[in-house]
Design a protein around this motif. Structure first.
Motif, PDB file in Angstrom:
ATOM      1  N   CYS A   2       2.425   2.483   1.603  1.00  0.00           N
ATOM      2  CA  CYS A   2       1.159   2.397   0.923  1.00  0.00           C
ATOM      3  C   CYS A   2       1.315   1.431  -0.210  1.00  0.00           C
ATOM      4  O   CYS A   2       2.414   1.125  -0.637  1.00  0.00           O
ATOM      5  CB  CYS A   2       0.765   3.754   0.388  1.00  0.00           C
ATOM      6  N   HIS A 395       5.043   6.438  -9.773  1.00  0.00           N
ATOM      7  CA  HIS A 395       4.195   6.562  -8.582  1.00  0.00           C
ATOM      8  C   HIS A 395       4.983   6.258  -7.297  1.00  0.00           C
ATOM      9  O   HIS A 395       5.019   7.067  -6.366  1.00  0.00           O
ATOM     10  CB  HIS A 395       3.024   5.582  -8.749  1.00  0.00           C
ATOM     11  N   GLU A 396       5.624   5.100  -7.284  1.00  0.00           N
ATOM     12  CA  GLU A 396       6.353   4.693  -6.069  1.00  0.00           C
ATOM     13  C   GLU A 396       7.585   5.572  -5.842  1.00  0.00           C
ATOM     14  O   GLU A 396       7.968   5.825  -4.691  1.00  0.00           O
ATOM     15  CB  GLU A 396       6.733   3.212  -6.138  1.00  0.00           C
ATOM     16  N   HIS A 399       6.542   8.443  -3.790  1.00  0.00           N
ATOM     17  CA  HIS A 399       6.471   8.149  -2.349  1.00  0.00           C
ATOM     18  C   HIS A 399       7.855   8.191  -1.713  1.00  0.00           C
ATOM     19  O   HIS A 399       8.055   8.781  -0.654  1.00  0.00           O
ATOM     20  CB  HIS A 399       5.883   6.756  -2.121  1.00  0.00           C
ATOM     21  N   GLU A 423      -0.342  10.226  -1.174  1.00  0.00           N
ATOM     22  CA  GLU A 423      -0.753   9.968  -2.558  1.00  0.00           C
ATOM     23  C   GLU A 423      -0.747  11.229  -3.427  1.00  0.00           C
ATOM     24  O   GLU A 423      -0.986  11.151  -4.628  1.00  0.00           O
ATOM     25  CB  GLU A 423      -2.108   9.267  -2.600  1.00  0.00           C
ATOM     26  N   SER A 426       2.790  10.827  -5.037  1.00  0.00           N
ATOM     27  CA  SER A 426       2.887   9.749  -6.021  1.00  0.00           C
ATOM     28  C   SER A 426       2.128  10.081  -7.306  1.00  0.00           C
ATOM     29  O   SER A 426       2.644   9.879  -8.403  1.00  0.00           O
ATOM     30  CB  SER A 426       2.346   8.455  -5.419  1.00  0.00           C
ATOM     31  N   TYR A 532      -6.946   8.010  -2.119  1.00  0.00           N
ATOM     32  CA  TYR A 532      -6.431   7.950  -3.484  1.00  0.00           C
ATOM     33  C   TYR A 532      -7.118   9.039  -4.312  1.00  0.00           C
ATOM     34  O   TYR A 532      -6.500   9.736  -5.105  1.00  0.00           O
ATOM     35  CB  TYR A 532      -6.707   6.588  -4.129  1.00  0.00           C
TER      36      TYR A 532
HETATM   37 ZN   LIG Z   1       0.670   5.049  -3.530  1.00  0.00          ZN
END
Ligand SMILES: [Zn+2]
Length: 606
Positions: A2, A395-396, A399, A423, A426, A532
């Motif tokens: 993503c 955030h990443e 994931h 999401e 994340s 999101y």
């Molecule tokens: Zn993301």
């Protein structure tokens, strides 16, 4: 996989951190030659899979097919992992991008040659297929996949019809390629002269930071117009490209007997369309809070007119620069005290060789985590040392940690999680980081900066993405009603939505009405962006539960991370504590938004 677009600055160079902050792709191949050598194996493997046509009703062939399929997928992951990451490090490297395309063609060849599978399984009938998948542990890992298949049975066509549709497989990527050519490859950066006679180059990656830092209203106008010039100048080409996206969605839903493009997009993951509509409606009915926030910003930024691009300006600025290494440390501090298992996976996600941190010429913009079964996930960042970049890192990492949890807890057939739950992992991290930083903040400036970050997070992730999701919904409706897709009809939707959401007339901003051409997700992955907002709502609810000490809240959340793709996403979220078929889950975001505005107002008026 993503990606979330965040602004970044080019040419940041940190030699001392180089080793710590670049990818080591040797886990896939030592070099391109080795990649090419391995690619030769793929065609015969695809042909072997094709040779099972008409043989699946025999148990031993059935088993052999799934063993061979797993072997082929493993090879594809290795090939794909190497070439797409290597190519993203320099999109101008035409050799690698050609190889990447070559592999894409082979994927579509694979799709064509295995298009017999679903119709053949359906012909065998649910009872027989289920007895086969229940015959041993390996085949049992395909049970959920088969359940989904039979659920979708009414949308699978006959063998001949499926073959015809598969022949169009290679055309499916064309709109993405056209978009990439228009928006990235053929793009030339704009040079403008600001009021102080300084000449600057406006790029897709630097313009947000420039808008945030430029005091003169006239200069901000110039920067914005330079950034959006490309979309205005090529509005007809972008509209026709988007029309191709919409027509493909329409051809698909009609061929497969769905009610609509939305219905087709959500059905795959068994997501009730009520989830989409709840989201759309809650956002649409609560825009008065957006207007209140904008009014507060307008007042304290002392702006005469508020433009959409003024959203990058800060009410208070904490000028702290965070190197990649500092950002990493800060995030680790934020998660301290949480479940040891959770911490260990977040740290693993950001370990050496698996993050490419800084911007570079030709490198793909934005940020993403790319996870493939059997391999450690890789993170691409364009770290610009801002506070925002620290959040992108968290955030990443979410994931990648999710991928690590899922890959070690699930067999290959059940590991791939949907973008819907992706999401949650994340944004959960972002909530944790934000809370930690607010708690840590000592000055008024810091407090304002963080509250603003929290509010802008909701503005960007919940409201803005829902606005785009509503746009997608409306654009598809035009096609369903037989209304021609032109740049005018697409812009009309955006003009109306911006008026309702923000009370801003975007026709007054030169180029803004083509914002539909600016969002790559709308072209690359239709009906993606709403997730999101749904995930943000779900993760906020889960995080609230963890914070409040709701029994088993963290345990249930870890359960979601480990469950990979072994259940339907709405069920996964509900089991982790967030029921999205209930409007109340979305209202929790609105309540938080209101309370944050109250807090910000109080600090500002102090
Ligand atoms: Zn993301």
């Amino acid at each position: 996989m993503c990606s979330i677009m965040r602004y970044n600055r080019t040419n940041v160079n940190r030699k001392e951190e180089k080793k710590m902050s670049t990818w080591d792709l040797s886990v896939f191949y030592p070099n391109l030659e080795a990649w090419e050598e391995d690619l030769k194996k793929l065609s015969p493997m695809i042909d072997q899979l094709a040779s099972f046509k008409g043989k699946l009703s025999d148990l031993s062939s059935f088993r052999a097919f799934y063993v061979a399929e797993e072997e082929t997928t493993k090879l594809i992951y290795r090939l794909y992992g190497y070439i797409h990451l290597a190519s993203d490090l320099n999109l101008k490297d035409t050799v690698k991008s050609a190889k990447n395309q070559q592999l894409m063609l082979m994927f579509s060849d694979l799709g064509q040659k295995t298009s017999f599978v679903s119709p053949e399984l359906i012909q065998m009938g649910e009872e027989k297929v289920m007895s086969y998948v229940n015959s041993d542990d390996f085949l049992r890992t395909h049970k959920f996949e088969m359940e989904k298949l039979f659920l979708q049975q009414k949308h699978v066509l006959s063998t001949d019809q499926e073959t015809i549709l598969a022949n169009f497989g290679a055309t499916r990527n064309v709109p993405s390629q056209m978009y990439q050519a228009l928006a990235i490859i053929d793009r030339q950066d704009e040079k403008i002269t600001l009021s102080d006679n300084k000449e600057v180059t406006v790029t897709q990656s630097n313009y947000r930071a420039m808008l945030a830092e430029t005091k003169e209203a006239e200069d901000r106008k110039l920067i914005f117009e330079a950034a959006f010039k490309r979309y205005k100048e090529n509005r007809a080409a972008f509209a026709n490209t988007y029309n191709l996206v919409l027509q493909q969605l329409a051809a698909n839903y009609k061929s497969r007997n769905y009610e609509s493009a939305l219905d087709a997009a959500l059905f795959r993951n068994n997501i009730p369309t009520s989830v989409y509509h709840n989201l759309k409606d809650v956002a649409y009915e609560n825009t008065k809070h957006i207007k209140r926030y904008i009014a507060l910003r307008k007042k304290h930024l002392k702006l005469e007119t508020y433009h959409t691009y003024d959203r990058f300006m800060k009410l208070a600025k904490d000028d702290t620069k965070y190197s990649f290494e500092t950002a990493r440390k800060l995030f680790f501090e934020a998660i301290q005290g949480m479940e040891p298992e959770f911490i260990a996976h977040q740290k693993d996600a950001l370990s050496e060789g698996f993050v490419d941190a800084y911007p570079a010429d030709g490198k793909r913009t934005g940020a993403y985590s790319s996870g493939l079964y059997g391999f450690h996930p890789f993170i691409l960042l364009n770290h610009d040392e801002t506070l925002d970049a620290v959040f992108t890192l968290a955030h990443e990492a979410g994931h990648s940690a999710h991928t690590l949890f899922s890959n070690e807890s699930q067999p290959m057939a059940l590991a791939d999680y949907t973008i819907f739950v992706a999401e949650i992992a994340s944004t959960f991290n972002e909530h944790v980081l934000l809370d930690y930083l607010i708690k840590k903040s000592t000055t008024k400036e810091q407090k304002i900066d963080l509250l603003e970050t929290a509010l802008d997070g909701i503005m960007a992730t919940f409201f803005r993405q829902t606005l785009f999701a509503t746009y997608e919904y409306e654009a598809n409706k035009l096609v369903e009603q037989g209304i021609p897709i032109t740049y005018q009809s697409l812009s009309k939707i955006m003009i109306d939505l911006y008026k309702h959401y923000y009370d801003i007339d975007i026709t007054q901003e030169d180029g803004k009405e083509y914002v539909w051409a600016y969002i790559p997700h709308l072209f690359y992955t239709p009906f993606y962006v709403y997730q999101y907002a749904t995930s943000y709502s779900a993760s906020l609810k889960i995080y609230d539960n963890v914070k409040k000490g709701v029994p088993h809240a963290m345990e249930n959340y870890l359960g979601l991370l480990k469950s990979g793709g072994s259940d339907y996403p709405v069920n996964q979220a509900a089991k982790a504590g967030a029921d999205l078929t209930n409007k109340e889950t979305f209202m929790a975001v609105i309540e938080r938004f209101k309370s944050l505005i109250d807090q910000l107002e109080k600090v500002l008026e102090e």
